[in-house]
Design an enzyme around this catalytic site. Structure first.
Site, PDB file in Angstrom:
ATOM      1  CG  ASP A   1       0.012  -0.618   2.344  1.00 33.89           C
ATOM      2  OD1 ASP A   1       1.037   0.386   2.490  1.00 33.89           O
ATOM      3  OD2 ASP A   1      -0.570  -0.961   3.470  1.00 33.89           O
ATOM      4  CB  SER A   2       0.227   4.528   0.821  1.00 34.50           C
ATOM      5  OG  SER A   2       0.059   4.338   3.128  1.00 34.50           O
ATOM      6  CG  LEU A   3       2.942   1.897   5.077  1.00 34.41           C
ATOM      7  CD1 LEU A   3       2.318   1.313   6.327  1.00 34.41           C
ATOM      8  CD2 LEU A   3       3.509   2.725   5.656  1.00 34.41           C
TER       9      LEU A   3
ATOM     10  CG  HIS B   1       1.691   7.001   5.460  1.00 34.74           C
ATOM     11  ND1 HIS B   1       1.125   7.990   6.005  1.00 34.74           N
ATOM     12  CD2 HIS B   1       1.272   6.391   4.559  1.00 34.74           C
ATOM     13  CE1 HIS B   1      -0.318   7.480   5.207  1.00 34.74           C
ATOM     14  NE2 HIS B   1       0.226   6.804   4.448  1.00 34.74           N
TER      15      HIS B   1
END
Lengths: 248, 248
Positions: free
Chosen positions: A14-16, A194
Site C-alpha cells: 500500500d502507501s507504505l 506512515h
C-alpha cells in the site's frame, strides 16, 4: 529489459510501499544496498487494502514473464481500519485479509517467484491519528474524536500474518512488534501511520536482517556486481576484464 | 516483467549514477517523483570511463528486449581525469570520449529507446580533491600535491557534451555550468567530485526541469498512475474501477 545479471526485488503493498522511494525511504535504502546487484521496484498502491490489491495481482505478476527474484508483500494498515469509523470503507475483515494474502502468495509462487517475505502492518500511534482526523474533518465532529485505526487491532492483523507465514513457510518481518521495541517508537511514524526517516531506516534494517537470516544467498555480499569493478580493469588491455568486445 | 503500464527510465553512467539511490540521491528522487508512473533503474559503474562502459552497452541495451522509455547518459567525470596525475588510468582523450558518447546514443536508439538525455560532468572542487588525494597516498608524495582532475578540463568535456547534444538533437543537462551558478556550489560536492544531498537535489531538479521542458509528455503530471486512485474505488462495487476481476 537487458541481459545484465541483476536480481529483481519487487515491493508489493500500500502507501507504505508506494512512498518507499521518498527521501530516506526503505525501498530506496534497499536499492542503495543492492546497487549493481538488484533492481528494486515498487508496486505500492496508496490507500489499498488486500481486497482491492487482488485486482492488480495478475497484471503485476504475469505468467510467462520473467518473475521477480524476491517479493515483499506488505498490506494490512488499511485492512485494519475500523469499519465504523472514518476510513471504514478501507476495512477488510481479518479472515478475508488472510485469505487474500494466501491467494497472493499462491499466485506469486505460480508465476515462478521463489522468495517471498511477508511484512506485518506497523503499529498505530492513536493520539496522532486523532489529531490528524480532527484536522481533516473538523475537531467538533464525533467521527474525529476516536482513532480510525487502533494499535490493538493492527496487532491482531500482524499476528495473523505471522501465523500465515509459519503455516506457509514464508519469512515474516514483524514490524508491529519490532518497531514497538524501540524506545520512542512513535518517532518512527510521521502521522501516526506512515514512516518518518527513522521509521524507514527501521523497516529497511528489519527487512535486510530477515533477508540475511532467511535468504542468505540474497545477502548483498553474497551477490556479485554486474561487470568488473573498475580497479580490476587493466587499463592497457580492458578486453580481458570484460571477456568481450566494446561497441565503438 | 509485468503488464502494468509503467514507463522505464534507465540511468546509465559512472559512480555519480551508481550512487544515485544512496540517501537523498538524484535517482531516488526521480523514483519518488514518478511513483506509480515509471520505474527508475540505475546502470551506474563506479570509476568507469566511456571506454570501459562501451563494453557494457550491448548487454544493458539488448536488441529484441523491451527498451527503456528514457535513458540518461552521464559520463565524463572519470574520462576527464588528467592523464599524468593520480587516476591517470581513467583518462580518455576528449575526442575519444565524444566518439563513445555518439556510439552510445546510436546504439541506444537502435534498440528502440526514443528519449535520451545527456548529462555533462559536474564541476570539480580542486582544493578538496588535493586533500582527498593527500589522504589517499600520503601528503608528502608529489602526485598528491596537484588535483587529479581540474575544473577547467571538466568544463571542456562538458562543452563537448553540449555540442554533441546540439548536433544529435538530444537534450543536455549542463551540470558543470548550472551547479556553478549556485552560491556556495562547492557544498554540492562531498569530496570535490561526488554529490552531497544538496548536490543530488540540484541534479534531480535540473534533470526534472529538462524532462519537463524537452519531453513534456514524460512530465510526472502528464503520466497516469497504474491502477485507480483509492478514492476512485467504489468500496461497495470495486469491479467497476478495475474493469476486471480479482484473484481470490
Amino acid at each position: 529489459m537487458d541481459e545484465v545479471s541483476r536480481k529483481t526485488f519487487l515491493l508489493f503493498g500500500d502507501s507504505l510501499t508506494q512512498r518507499s522511494f521518498d527521501e530516506g525511504g526503505w525501498g530506496g535504502r534497499l536499492a542503495s544496498a543492492y546497487q549493481r546487484k538488484a533492481d528494486v521496484i515498487a508496486r505500492g498502491y496508496s490507500g489499498y487494502n488486500t481486497r482491492w490489491a487482488a485486482y492488480t495481482l495478475e497484471k503485476i505478476f504475469t505468467k510467462g514473464h520473467v518473475p521477480p527474484d524476491l517479493v515483499t508483500i506488505f498490506f494490512g494498515a488499511n485492512d485494519a481500519a475500523l469499519p465504523d469509523r472514518l476510513n471504514g470503507r478501507q476495512h477488510v475483515p481479518i479472515e478475508e485479509y488472510v485469505a487474500h494474502l494466501r491467494a497472493f502468495v499462491e499466485h506469486i509462487r505460480s508465476v515462478g517467484t521463489k522468495h517471498i517475505i511477508l511484512i506485518t502492518p506497523p503499529p498505530v500511534d492513536e493520539t496522532v491519528r486523532v489529531q490528524e482526523n480532527q484536522q481533516k474533518v473538523g475537531g467538533e465532529q464525533e467521527a474525529a474524536m476516536l482513532p480510525e485505526r487502533t494499535n490493538a487491532v493492527a496487532g491482531e492483523y500482524a499476528k495473523a500474518v505471522k501465523q500465515l507465514g509459519e503455516e506457509l513457510g514464508i519469512p515474516v518481518v514483524d514490524l508491529w512488534s519490532n518497531i514497538q521495541m524501540q524506545p520512542l517508537w512513535q518517532a518512527c511514524l510521521s502521522d501516526g501511520l506512515h514512516f518518518t526517516s527513522t521509521g524507514n531506516a527501521a523497516v529497511y534494517h528489519l527487512v535486510q536482517a530477515k533477508i540475511n537470516e532467511a535468504l542468505p544467498h540474497l545477502r548483498p555480499d553474497a551477490l556479485s556486481m554486474d561487470f568488473p569493478g573498475h580497479a580490476d580493469i587493466d587499463a592497457s588491455s580492458p578486453d580481458s576484464a570484460f571477456k568481450g568486445t566494446a561497441i565503438s
